[in-house]
Design a protein around this motif. Structure first.
Motif, PDB file in Angstrom:
ATOM      1  N   SER A   1      17.955   4.799  -0.164  1.00 55.96           N
ATOM      2  CA  SER A   1      17.747   6.017   0.624  1.00 55.96           C
ATOM      3  C   SER A   1      18.870   6.250   1.616  1.00 55.96           C
ATOM      4  N   ASN A   2      19.531   5.168   2.025  1.00 55.79           N
ATOM      5  CA  ASN A   2      20.615   5.276   3.008  1.00 55.79           C
ATOM      6  C   ASN A   2      22.003   5.194   2.365  1.00 55.79           C
ATOM      7  N   LYS A   3      22.058   5.269   1.047  1.00 59.82           N
ATOM      8  CA  LYS A   3      23.314   5.046   0.340  1.00 59.82           C
ATOM      9  C   LYS A   3      24.384   6.063   0.713  1.00 59.82           C
ATOM     10  N   ASN A   4      24.028   7.334   0.758  1.00 59.64           N
ATOM     11  CA  ASN A   4      25.007   8.392   1.029  1.00 59.64           C
ATOM     12  C   ASN A   4      25.035   8.809   2.495  1.00 59.64           C
ATOM     13  N   GLN A   5      23.890   8.785   3.132  1.00 56.00           N
ATOM     14  CA  GLN A   5      23.752   9.136   4.542  1.00 56.00           C
ATOM     15  C   GLN A   5      22.410   8.601   5.027  1.00 56.00           C
ATOM     16  N   PRO A   6      22.196   8.549   6.349  1.00 56.12           N
ATOM     17  CA  PRO A   6      20.911   8.043   6.835  1.00 56.12           C
ATOM     18  C   PRO A   6      19.732   8.766   6.187  1.00 56.12           C
ATOM     19  N   ALA A   7      18.668   8.014   5.919  1.00 56.31           N
ATOM     20  CA  ALA A   7      17.539   8.537   5.149  1.00 56.31           C
ATOM     21  C   ALA A   7      16.898   9.750   5.793  1.00 56.31           C
ATOM     22  N   HIS A   8      16.857   9.799   7.128  1.00 61.95           N
ATOM     23  CA  HIS A   8      16.216  10.952   7.773  1.00 61.95           C
ATOM     24  C   HIS A   8      17.011  12.231   7.531  1.00 61.95           C
ATOM     25  N   LYS A   9      18.333  12.124   7.456  1.00 56.24           N
ATOM     26  CA  LYS A   9      19.152  13.298   7.154  1.00 56.24           C
ATOM     27  C   LYS A   9      18.966  13.718   5.694  1.00 56.24           C
ATOM     28  N   GLU A  10      18.842  12.719   4.827  1.00 53.42           N
ATOM     29  CA  GLU A  10      18.575  12.994   3.417  1.00 53.42           C
ATOM     30  C   GLU A  10      17.257  13.750   3.270  1.00 53.42           C
ATOM     31  N   LEU A  11      16.245  13.324   4.021  1.00 51.84           N
ATOM     32  CA  LEU A  11      14.940  13.979   3.983  1.00 51.84           C
ATOM     33  C   LEU A  11      15.031  15.418   4.456  1.00 51.84           C
TER      34      LEU A  11
END
Length: 351
Positions: free
Chosen positions: A209-219
């Motif tokens: 979930s954090n591979k490309n960017q922090p998970a909260h931003k991905e969400l």
């Protein structure tokens, strides 16, 4: 200490309220002869929790003088503040009941210090939330840390059991604790493999979930939420309006209920209490960016935010929750309104 119930409404104080009266600074923002201090002394029954004690301890540990921490305890004492704490059942699971004490703040602070070593067993689990904000970089190390925390807990319980069994005198309470540990420790040992599997799966998921960017931003990107419109949402029915905004941009969520998205439903026949629902709503509002706390990838800011969420859960047992933090007040009020809680969130502003 036994004391008659005064009948005053309970007022839970955020840490920043105590800070208003701190004389450790060059000049306190409010004096103890101010109307507000007298109001807290006379018109309401101020209360505080283990989270308050944790923040007092942290203020000293982070480099401020011990006098600063002592002053907070003195302020609580002058306010005749009562201590509240969520109780646990015989299995150590948190209940919906409060323990309330009239003992002086120093008594409870000393108890907190004496038991602070227990936090090392729970801190790794809190980091799962920290990871959603990009706060964890080494996920292999994080996985190891969680497993070691369980192993350390098992060793601690085994040492405690051995200590109790070797005592020459055993009263009924000690015998009941020995019996309890003899049952619970083997249970935990059997669950270790299951826990290990859970940690491996959750850590892998967090890393992805954090591979490309922090998970909260991905969400937030996935939900396609208009941040400006999100911040404009006000009362009444604020959480329903937030949910409508989320659904409007995501057709795949049309058949999902608000309670399901915000994880408010009972899980595996286990009841989700109101204070836990407050935590879940508060956390999700932060994740989607509604009056969010900033810089949560930084450990210090994340811990402060996590404490705020915990304050919100304790506040729901009281008539008032008083704070100086606008973002905290807004998220908490949204949760309280949706859950139909009577607690009034009061945002204190200095003129």
């Amino acid at each position: 200490m036994t004391e008659e119930y005064s009948g005053k409404p309970l007022a839970y104080l955020d840490q920043n309220i105590l800070d208003l009266f701190s004389e450790y600074k060059e000049k306190p923002l409010l004096k103890k002869d101010s109307y507000f201090f007298r109001y807290l002394q006379e018109e309401v029954q101020t209360v505080y929790s283990p989270i308050t004690l944790e923040e007092i301890y942290r203020s000293v540990r982070n480099g401020k003088s011990s006098k600063y921490g002592i002053e907070f305890l003195d302020i609580l004492k002058e306010l005749n503040a009562h201590y509240i704490e969520l109780t646990t059942d015989k299995d150590g699971v948190q209940t919906n009941n409060l323990f309330r004490s009239w003992d002086e703040p120093y008594v409870h602070f000393n108890n907190y210090i004496q038991n602070i070593y227990l936090k090392k067993f729970t801190e790794p689990s809190i980091k799962n939330l920290f990871a959603l904000y990009g706060g964890v970089k080494d996920f292999e190390g994080f996985k190891t840390e969680q497993i070691e925390a369980l192993d350390d807990l098992l060793q601690f319980l085994e040492r405690s059991l051995s200590h109790l069994e070797n005592r020459a005198y055993k009263d009924d309470y000690l015998l009941s604790q020995i019996e309890k540990y003899n049952v619970e420790i083997p249970k935990l040992q059997k669950q270790r493999d299951k826990y290990l599997s859970h940690v491996q799966i959750s850590t892998k998921h967090l890393a992805e979930s954090n591979k490309n960017q922090p998970a909260h931003k991905e969400l937030r990107e996935k939900l396609r939420i208009n941040h400006d419109n999100l911040q404009k949402i006000k009362f009444p029915n604020a959480l329903e309006k937030i949910w409508d905004l989320i659904q409007d941009g995501n057709s795949e969520l049309k058949n999902i209920e608000l309670d399901e998205f915000f994880q408010l439903k009972d899980q595996d026949n286990k009841k989700t209490y109101l204070f836990q629902k407050v935590n879940k709503i508060y956390n999700m509002l932060n994740l989607i960016g509604y009056y969010q706390d900033e810089d949560l990838h930084k450990e210090k800011r994340f811990i402060a935010s996590f404490s705020d969420m915990s304050h919100a859960s304790y506040g729901c047992f009281c008539e008032y929750l008083i704070t100086c933090d606008k973002n905290f007040a807004q998220k908490t009020a949204v949760a309280y309104e949706y859950l139909n809680l009577a607690t009034q969130v009061s945002l204190f502003k200095l003129k």
